[in-house]
Scaffold this motif. Structure first.
Motif, PDB file in Angstrom:
ATOM      1  N   MET A   1       0.860  -1.181   0.000  1.00 43.21           N
ATOM      2  CA  MET A   1       0.000   0.000   0.000  1.00 43.21           C
ATOM      3  C   MET A   1       0.904   1.242   0.000  1.00 43.21           C
ATOM      4  N   PRO A   2       1.005   1.920  -1.117  1.00 43.88           N
ATOM      5  CA  PRO A   2       1.942   3.048  -1.182  1.00 43.88           C
ATOM      6  C   PRO A   2       1.348   4.323  -0.584  1.00 43.88           C
ATOM      7  N   TYR A   3       2.036   4.852   0.405  1.00 44.24           N
ATOM      8  CA  TYR A   3       1.574   6.063   1.088  1.00 44.24           C
ATOM      9  C   TYR A   3       2.654   7.138   0.934  1.00 44.24           C
ATOM     10  N   LEU A   4       2.277   8.300   0.441  1.00 42.06           N
ATOM     11  CA  LEU A   4       3.216   9.395   0.245  1.00 42.06           C
ATOM     12  C   LEU A   4       2.941  10.489   1.268  1.00 42.06           C
ATOM     13  N   ASN A   5       3.963  10.829   2.036  1.00 40.63           N
ATOM     14  CA  ASN A   5       3.851  11.910   3.021  1.00 40.63           C
ATOM     15  C   ASN A   5       4.819  13.009   2.619  1.00 40.63           C
ATOM     16  N   VAL A   6       4.310  14.199   2.346  1.00 40.42           N
ATOM     17  CA  VAL A   6       5.157  15.330   1.956  1.00 40.42           C
ATOM     18  C   VAL A   6       5.149  16.347   3.099  1.00 40.42           C
ATOM     19  N   MET A   7       6.295  16.558   3.708  1.00 39.61           N
ATOM     20  CA  MET A   7       6.403  17.551   4.786  1.00 39.61           C
ATOM     21  C   MET A   7       6.398  18.940   4.146  1.00 39.61           C
ATOM     22  N   THR A   8       5.507  19.819   4.612  1.00 39.53           N
ATOM     23  CA  THR A   8       5.305  21.092   3.930  1.00 39.53           C
ATOM     24  C   THR A   8       5.595  22.311   4.809  1.00 39.53           C
ATOM     25  N   HIS A   9       5.533  22.121   6.135  1.00 34.98           N
ATOM     26  CA  HIS A   9       5.583  23.219   7.108  1.00 34.98           C
ATOM     27  C   HIS A   9       4.350  24.118   7.018  1.00 34.98           C
ATOM     28  N   ILE A  10       3.298  23.617   6.400  1.00 33.49           N
ATOM     29  CA  ILE A  10       2.025  24.354   6.392  1.00 33.49           C
ATOM     30  C   ILE A  10       1.398  24.131   7.764  1.00 33.49           C
ATOM     31  N   GLU A  11       0.990  25.241   8.392  1.00 35.99           N
ATOM     32  CA  GLU A  11       0.495  25.155   9.769  1.00 35.99           C
ATOM     33  C   GLU A  11      -0.722  24.242   9.879  1.00 35.99           C
ATOM     34  N   ASP A  12      -0.709  23.404  10.927  1.00 40.37           N
ATOM     35  CA  ASP A  12      -1.843  22.528  11.260  1.00 40.37           C
ATOM     36  C   ASP A  12      -2.174  21.491  10.193  1.00 40.37           C
ATOM     37  N   ARG A  13      -1.271  21.249   9.297  1.00 43.12           N
ATOM     38  CA  ARG A  13      -1.551  20.244   8.255  1.00 43.12           C
ATOM     39  C   ARG A  13      -1.405  18.849   8.852  1.00 43.12           C
ATOM     40  N   GLU A  14      -2.338  17.973   8.553  1.00 41.32           N
ATOM     41  CA  GLU A  14      -2.391  16.620   9.122  1.00 41.32           C
ATOM     42  C   GLU A  14      -1.117  15.830   8.804  1.00 41.32           C
ATOM     43  N   ASP A  15      -0.539  15.221   9.856  1.00 45.69           N
ATOM     44  CA  ASP A  15       0.636  14.341   9.709  1.00 45.69           C
ATOM     45  C   ASP A  15       1.840  15.015   9.063  1.00 45.69           C
ATOM     46  N   ASP A  16       1.930  16.333   9.159  1.00 43.07           N
ATOM     47  CA  ASP A  16       3.027  17.024   8.492  1.00 43.07           C
ATOM     48  C   ASP A  16       4.378  16.645   9.098  1.00 43.07           C
ATOM     49  N   GLU A  17       4.401  16.306  10.398  1.00 47.12           N
ATOM     50  CA  GLU A  17       5.665  15.950  11.049  1.00 47.12           C
ATOM     51  C   GLU A  17       5.700  14.481  11.439  1.00 47.12           C
ATOM     52  N   SER A  29      12.796   9.494   3.045  1.00 49.52           N
ATOM     53  CA  SER A  29      12.922   8.379   3.984  1.00 49.52           C
ATOM     54  C   SER A  29      11.865   7.357   3.612  1.00 49.52           C
ATOM     55  N   PHE A  30      12.243   6.100   3.776  1.00 48.76           N
ATOM     56  CA  PHE A  30      11.311   5.019   3.446  1.00 48.76           C
ATOM     57  C   PHE A  30      11.074   4.154   4.677  1.00 48.76           C
TER      58      PHE A  30
ATOM     59  N   VAL B  54       0.978  -4.510   3.921  1.00 48.61           N
ATOM     60  CA  VAL B  54       1.746  -3.536   4.701  1.00 48.61           C
ATOM     61  C   VAL B  54       1.763  -2.230   3.918  1.00 48.61           C
ATOM     62  N   ILE B  55       2.143  -1.167   4.610  1.00 47.51           N
ATOM     63  CA  ILE B  55       2.199   0.161   3.998  1.00 47.51           C
ATOM     64  C   ILE B  55       3.659   0.487   3.686  1.00 47.51           C
ATOM     65  N   PHE B  56       3.922   0.901   2.447  1.00 42.09           N
ATOM     66  CA  PHE B  56       5.233   1.437   2.103  1.00 42.09           C
ATOM     67  C   PHE B  56       5.085   2.951   2.182  1.00 42.09           C
ATOM     68  N   ALA B  57       5.767   3.558   3.171  1.00 38.37           N
ATOM     69  CA  ALA B  57       5.631   4.996   3.404  1.00 38.37           C
ATOM     70  C   ALA B  57       6.842   5.723   2.844  1.00 38.37           C
ATOM     71  N   TYR B  58       6.599   6.624   1.924  1.00 40.49           N
ATOM     72  CA  TYR B  58       7.651   7.433   1.280  1.00 40.49           C
ATOM     73  C   TYR B  58       7.518   8.843   1.835  1.00 40.49           C
ATOM     74  N   PHE B  59       8.553   9.298   2.553  1.00 43.04           N
ATOM     75  CA  PHE B  59       8.528  10.629   3.144  1.00 43.04           C
ATOM     76  C   PHE B  59       9.380  11.574   2.295  1.00 43.04           C
ATOM     77  N   SER B  60       8.755  12.654   1.844  1.00 41.89           N
ATOM     78  CA  SER B  60       9.469  13.663   1.071  1.00 41.89           C
ATOM     79  C   SER B  60       9.167  15.028   1.687  1.00 41.89           C
ATOM     80  N   ARG B  61       9.576  16.080   1.029  1.00 39.07           N
ATOM     81  CA  ARG B  61       9.295  17.424   1.547  1.00 39.07           C
ATOM     82  C   ARG B  61       9.118  18.372   0.386  1.00 39.07           C
TER      83      ARG B  61
END
Lengths: 218, 65
Positions: A1-17, A29-30, B54-61
């Protein structure tokens, strides 16, 4: 299940950190997570080869197998699982200690638990210094770190490694200990990564000059 | 004083717009568009549970290169 998290520093954004919550720092990071969001394995983002991913996949599989065995009551699996979860930051060290209490550990398990203990010590001392950074506190921290170094047990978590080895680098210079300084430089180079920030690169360069001076024949 | 306050509010709003723009640009990159990424952790957890995966989590910025 591919999940992409982009850290933005946008205030109060869900799961930003979220990355920081998982004890990560670098981008990209993986991580491999289970359906509860618990870490099963981390993958070194510097190596995106098929072989590296196969090795991480094996670690994911191991985490899942250990869980299954531990849930079924396998005492040895419970210990291995506790150590793995401590390394991944899923369990606090006190919980790892509780899980392994009374058990006889194999040498590699002892070594792994030693590293976890070192991480817990460094984390606790970091909190102490946040409240008070006077000379007495700094001296106490340096002594604790020297004791850990003397036992050959070093922290494994990235944030702890940077602080620990930076303090030891300072101690090495004061004590004119070229060997310990070389160890510290190597460790800090690993922390800084293959493309160190300018500040880290400069610091490493300065430390290299110092250690060459210490190693020069008298 | 009021002018300074208003200028700082405008600067904050401008920065927020920039951060949103940065995110939008990041999500247009090939690595983001070539995969059917789930963008919320809660959605990923729900789907992983439903499919037994499982979840493959890719963290970017997006706030910096």
């Amino acid at each position: 299940m591919p999940y992409l998290n982009v850290m933005t520093h946008i205030e109060d954004r869900e799961d930003d950190e979220l990355l920081y919550d998982l004890d990560g720092r670098e981008h990209p990071s993986f991580f491999f997570l289970d359906a509860e969001g618990e870490v099963l394995a981390r993958h070194d983002a510097d190596d995106v080869s098929v072989k590296a991913f196969e090795e991480t996949g094996a670690r994911v599989k191991r985490s899942l197998e250990l869980r299954k065995k531990a849930d079924a009551g396998d005492a040895a699996a419970k210990i291995d699982l506790a150590i793995v979860q401590g390394e991944l930051g899923v369990l606090e060290f006190s919980d790892v200690e509780a899980a392994i209490e009374g058990a006889t550990l194999a040498p590699e398990q002892e070594h792994a638990v030693g590293a976890l203990r070192a991480d817990a010590t460094v984390s606790d001392l970091t909190l102490v210094l946040k409240k008070n950074r006077d000379d007495a506190a700094m001296k106490m921290v340096a002594e604790e770190f020297l004791a850990l170094h003397g036992k050959g047990t070093h922290p494994a978590r990235l944030a702890n490694r940077r602080f620990y080895w930076t303090v030891l680098a300072g101690q090495s210079i004061q004590r004119k200990d070229a060997k310990m300084l070389r160890d510290a430089i190597e460790a800090l180079r690993a922390v800084a990564g293959p493309e160190p920030a300018d500040r880290d690169a400069q610091k490493l360069k300065e430390l290299e000059e110092i250690v060459k001076g210490l190693e020069a024949p008298k | 004083m009021r002018t300074v306050f208003l200028l700082s509010m405008l600067a904050a709003a401008a920065r927020a717009d920039t951060l949103e723009d940065n995110l939008a640009e990041k999500l247009k990159k090939p690595f983001a568009t070539n995969v059917s990424w789930v963008l919320r952790l809660e959605d990923a957890k729900k789907l992983a549970s439903e499919k037994g995966k499982v979840i493959f989590a890719y963290f970017s910025r997006s706030y910096a290169p």
